[in-house]
Design an enzyme around this catalytic site. Structure first.
Site, PDB file in Angstrom:
ATOM      1  N   LEU A 177      -1.029  -2.234  -4.562  1.00 18.18           N
ATOM      2  CA  LEU A 177      -0.453  -3.195  -5.492  1.00 18.18           C
ATOM      3  C   LEU A 177      -0.913  -4.598  -5.115  1.00 18.18           C
ATOM      4  CD1 LEU A 177       1.538  -3.401  -7.854  1.00 18.18           C
ATOM      5  CD2 LEU A 177       3.308  -3.893  -6.180  1.00 18.18           C
ATOM      6  N   LYS A 202      -2.142  -2.606 -10.341  1.00 14.15           N
ATOM      7  CA  LYS A 202      -1.921  -1.364  -9.605  1.00 14.15           C
ATOM      8  C   LYS A 202      -3.221  -0.570  -9.632  1.00 14.15           C
ATOM      9  CE  LYS A 202       1.191   2.589  -9.563  1.00 14.15           C
ATOM     10  NZ  LYS A 202       2.479   3.067 -10.018  1.00 14.15           N
ATOM     11  N   ASP A 251      10.603   9.599  -9.346  1.00 16.59           N
ATOM     12  CA  ASP A 251      10.388   9.153  -7.958  1.00 16.59           C
ATOM     13  C   ASP A 251      11.361   8.034  -7.639  1.00 16.59           C
ATOM     14  OD1 ASP A 251       7.431   7.988  -6.096  1.00 16.59           O
ATOM     15  OD2 ASP A 251       9.301   8.950  -5.460  1.00 16.59           O
ATOM     16  N   GLN A 291       0.878  -1.164   0.000  1.00 20.35           N
ATOM     17  CA  GLN A 291       0.000   0.000   0.000  1.00 20.35           C
ATOM     18  C   GLN A 291       0.914   1.211   0.000  1.00 20.35           C
ATOM     19  OE1 GLN A 291      -3.062  -0.032   2.951  1.00 20.35           O
ATOM     20  NE2 GLN A 291      -3.784   2.013   2.424  1.00 20.35           N
ATOM     21  N   GLY A 292       1.220   1.661  -1.193  1.00 19.82           N
ATOM     22  CA  GLY A 292       2.104   2.817  -1.296  1.00 19.82           C
ATOM     23  C   GLY A 292       1.302   4.075  -1.113  1.00 19.82           C
ATOM     24  N   ALA A 293       1.984   5.181  -1.268  1.00 16.02           N
ATOM     25  CA  ALA A 293       1.321   6.459  -1.127  1.00 16.02           C
ATOM     26  C   ALA A 293       0.299   6.660  -2.244  1.00 16.02           C
ATOM     27  CB  ALA A 293       2.345   7.571  -1.162  1.00 16.02           C
ATOM     28  N   GLU A 294       0.680   6.233  -3.448  1.00 17.14           N
ATOM     29  CA  GLU A 294      -0.140   6.512  -4.624  1.00 17.14           C
ATOM     30  C   GLU A 294      -1.180   5.445  -4.890  1.00 17.14           C
ATOM     31  OE1 GLU A 294       0.596   9.794  -5.529  1.00 17.14           O
ATOM     32  OE2 GLU A 294       0.296   8.978  -7.527  1.00 17.14           O
TER      33      GLU A 294
END
Lengths: 375, 282
Positions: free
Chosen positions: B31, B46, B176, B25-28
């Site tokens: 997944l 994604k 990034d 669980q990324g910022a954006e």
């Protein structure tokens, strides 16, 4: 029991604070009500408890449509520092012998105002024969935020008129993960306020926040997030353009919201600007949290008073299973107590600024400070 | 599979009978590991969920723009449908003037499908761990066999520099670069066992902020983002970062040999200074 006086004046707020760090053996007790409007504060048990003996501030407000200039700001600080210091000492009801050190903002900030306060600090130090401690303004904000909220190891969003940084603690440094590449978010807000002649009393950002509450239409502004960094100068240019358009709008030359058919107002512009820049700030904070694996966010700095920003950050944090910490205007906005607090922490580890080295500087990176009071 | 993660899956996946394992669980984005179109094709899904803290208009605008931008960059880098031939092979020695189409095949995941309205994109699944995890693993071992681990780390860092060089040579800046956005895929012969092996192919993932650019400034900023992220995440290994830059400018596999790499690294010094000299008020 160490007591410190802190002097802050890096921008248009002059702050004088007096803090006490109870030693671990003495039980921290609530202060009696005879003291200043800030009742002494025992913070949550996870950080060292502090007692606020005095926290006074006076702000130099410039007329609407203008910003504060260094020369005038320094003059304001010179005019008020003696009065505020005397008042603070009276409220704290301490003896001079009890004071351990005089802390002052070494930087970063505006040159002339910093200088005025540094001179006051040096004078007190020599008058009373007390050691001087030069403090980094940003570190002051962070340490005060931690002490007041009890947040253990949060990602810190430091946002003010002069600074916009996302910070995380690592190996005795406050490392900057992301920052504004050009101007600070508060600077963007303040300069926008000038174009619309929004009052600077008590602060332009506060008035923008109140106006934004009535805003409904979200206009389009550029959104400039670059990795962990953000950029505001493009947004400022565009929003100033929109503000100028608003001043030329009349009944014969209207500007209407395409969806509702209503007139675009000052409030809509304030709303648009806040929603856009705050979304950017929350985004870079989220990135840092994800990268570092943190659950807590601490917001410090003048812009941190903004309730919409706190709300947005809170929603983001809870979606990630975390929480947001923020302080009220006593500590968000520049103040002397944070300087006293951070200074006393450093002094406790043997830090001292010799008179010959008691300079001030406009540029002082947060990560230059060795945070040896933490593991 | 009635897990709570189901509620975050967009159509058509919320009705699918395939398994979905939440990987990150990324910022954006979220997944998931799953399969796509056929049960034997492992895939990475994604999902860019709605951000309720953003104004909905802003949110939709950003989600759509980012999915499309990311997919376009990946398709260009993989050279889908342009150059025939097997995938998964590193394209050695990209010819001069070959503006990067297909230049990174094997070094970035292939795009399998997307829907910008629903907010998802599916790419091939990359086996392995992130470079960040690999370095953390090596960090723990370091006490045992110092010099060997440092040498292995340097090999890893050189690979990092080379793959970023290849990327820039293709006319793309990642936007990034962090060690969380680099995957270490073990080579068939080695096993990433207890020793925390650092050898393997490096793949770049998460092109959500990527842009197409040849400018030295953008490349330098890309390197700066990586430098700072590396230093903040791996403070003990921070001193070794120079290896990355050296390999970027001079490495065997880097597409940036010659002046371009050195120019970007020199520009990086200016970018660093900018941060330091920036005026900070209040």
């Amino acid at each position: 029991m160490p007591i410190a006086i802190g002097l802050e004046g890096s921008a248009n707020k002059l702050g004088v604070g007096i803090i006490l760090h109870p030693s671990s053996s003495t039980p921290s007790s609530p202060h009696d009500s005879a003291h200043s409007e800030d009742e002494a504060f025992t913070s949550k048990p996870t950080s060292p408890p502090v007692q606020i003996l005095a926290n006074l501030r006076h702000t130099f407000v410039s007329p609407p449509g203008t910003g504060f200039l260094p020369k005038d700001t320094a003059a304001h600080h010179r005019r008020w520092v003696v009065r505020l210091t005397k008042q603070a000492l009276k409220q704290a009801r301490i003896q001079l012998e009890d004071v351990d050190c005089i802390c002052y903002t070494k930087g970063p900030g505006m040159g002339a105002p910093l200088g005025a306060v540094a001179i006051a600090a040096r004078t007190l130090s020599q008058l009373w024969d007390k050691p001087l401690i030069g403090v980094n303004h940003c570190v002051g904000h962070i340490e005060m935020g931690r002490a007041i909220t009890g947040a253990e190891n949060p990602v810190v969003l430091y946002v003010s008129g002069g600074n916009t940084q996302v910070i995380a603690y690592s190996a005795q440094r406050y490392r900057i993960f992301g920052e504004a590449l050009d101007i600070a978010v508060g600077n963007c807000l303040d300069r926008f306020a000038r174009v619309l002649n929004i009052s600077n009393d008590p602060a332009p950002g506060y008035n923008i926040e109140q106006l934004a509450k009535d805003g409904k239409c979200l206009l389009e502004l550029p959104y400039a997030v670059k990795g962990m960094d953000v950029s505001f100068s493009g947004i400022l240019a565009r929003v100033e353009e929109l503000a100028r358009r608003l001043t030329t709008t009349t009944s014969t030359n209207p500007w209407l919201d395409p969806d509702t058919g209503l007139d675009i107002t000052k409030s809509d512009l304030c709303f648009t600007l806040q929603e856009t820049v705050f979304a950017m700030l929350v985004e870079i904070t989220e990135r840092a949290m994800a990268h570092v694996g943190a659950q807590q966010v601490l917001i410090v700095g003048g812009v941190g008073c903004n309730e919409r920003l706190q709300q947005m950050m809170g929603i983001m944090a809870s979606e990630r299973g975390g929480s947001v910490y923020a302080t009220d205007e006593r500590f968000c906005i520049d103040n002397g107590i944070m300087i006293a607090h951070a200074g006393l922490l450093a002094h406790g580890k043997g830090f001292e600024t010799k008179l010959e080295e008691s300079t001030f500087t406009q540029r002082f990176r947060t990560d230059e400070v060795l945070v040896n009071w933490r593991d | 599979m009635a897990e709570t993660s189901d509620s975050r899956l967009p159509a058509p996946f919320n009705k699918s009978t395939e398994s979905f394992e939440l990987i990150a669980q990324g910022a954006e984005s979220l997944l998931y590991r799953t399969t796509f179109l056929s049960s034997s094709q492992p895939a990475a899904l994604k999902v860019r969920p709605e951000k309720k803290w953003r104004h909905p208009t802003l949110d939709k605008r950003l989600t759509r723009a980012r999915i499309l931008a990311e997919a376009r960059v990946l398709v260009k880098l993989s050279g889908e449908g342009v150059v025939a031939g097997g995938g998964g092979r590193k394209v050695k020695d990209p010819k001069k003037g070959d503006v990067g189409v297909g230049g990174m095949r094997g070094c970035v995941p292939k795009v399998l499908g997307l829907d910008w309205e629903q907010g998802w994109m599916v790419t091939e699944w990359i086996e392995g761990k992130t470079v960040k995890e690999a370095i953390y693993g090596a960090s723990k071992v370091q006490v045992v066999d110092d010099e060997k681990t440092v040498e292995e780390l340097k090999v890893l860092l050189r690979n990092m520099g080379e793959v970023v060089g290849k990327l820039h040579a293709c006319g793309v800046v990642h936007g990034d670069l962090t060690t969380s956005n680099m995957m270490l895929r073990p080579r068939a012969s080695t096993s990433d066992a207890v020793t925390g092996c650092l050898d393997g192919d490096i793949l770049l993932i998460d092109f959500g902020l990527a842009t197409q650019s040849h400018s030295d400034e953008d490349r330098a900023v890309d390197l700066y983002v990586l430098e700072r992220a590396f230093g903040s995440t791996h403070p003990k290994e921070e001193d070794l970062f120079g290896t990355v830059l050296e390999a970027y400018a001079n490495g065997e596999e880097s597409g940036m040999k010659g002046k371009a790499g050195k120019v970007a690294v020199r520009r990086l010094e200016d970018v660093r200074m900018r941060g330091r000299k920036k005026s900070m008020l209040g």
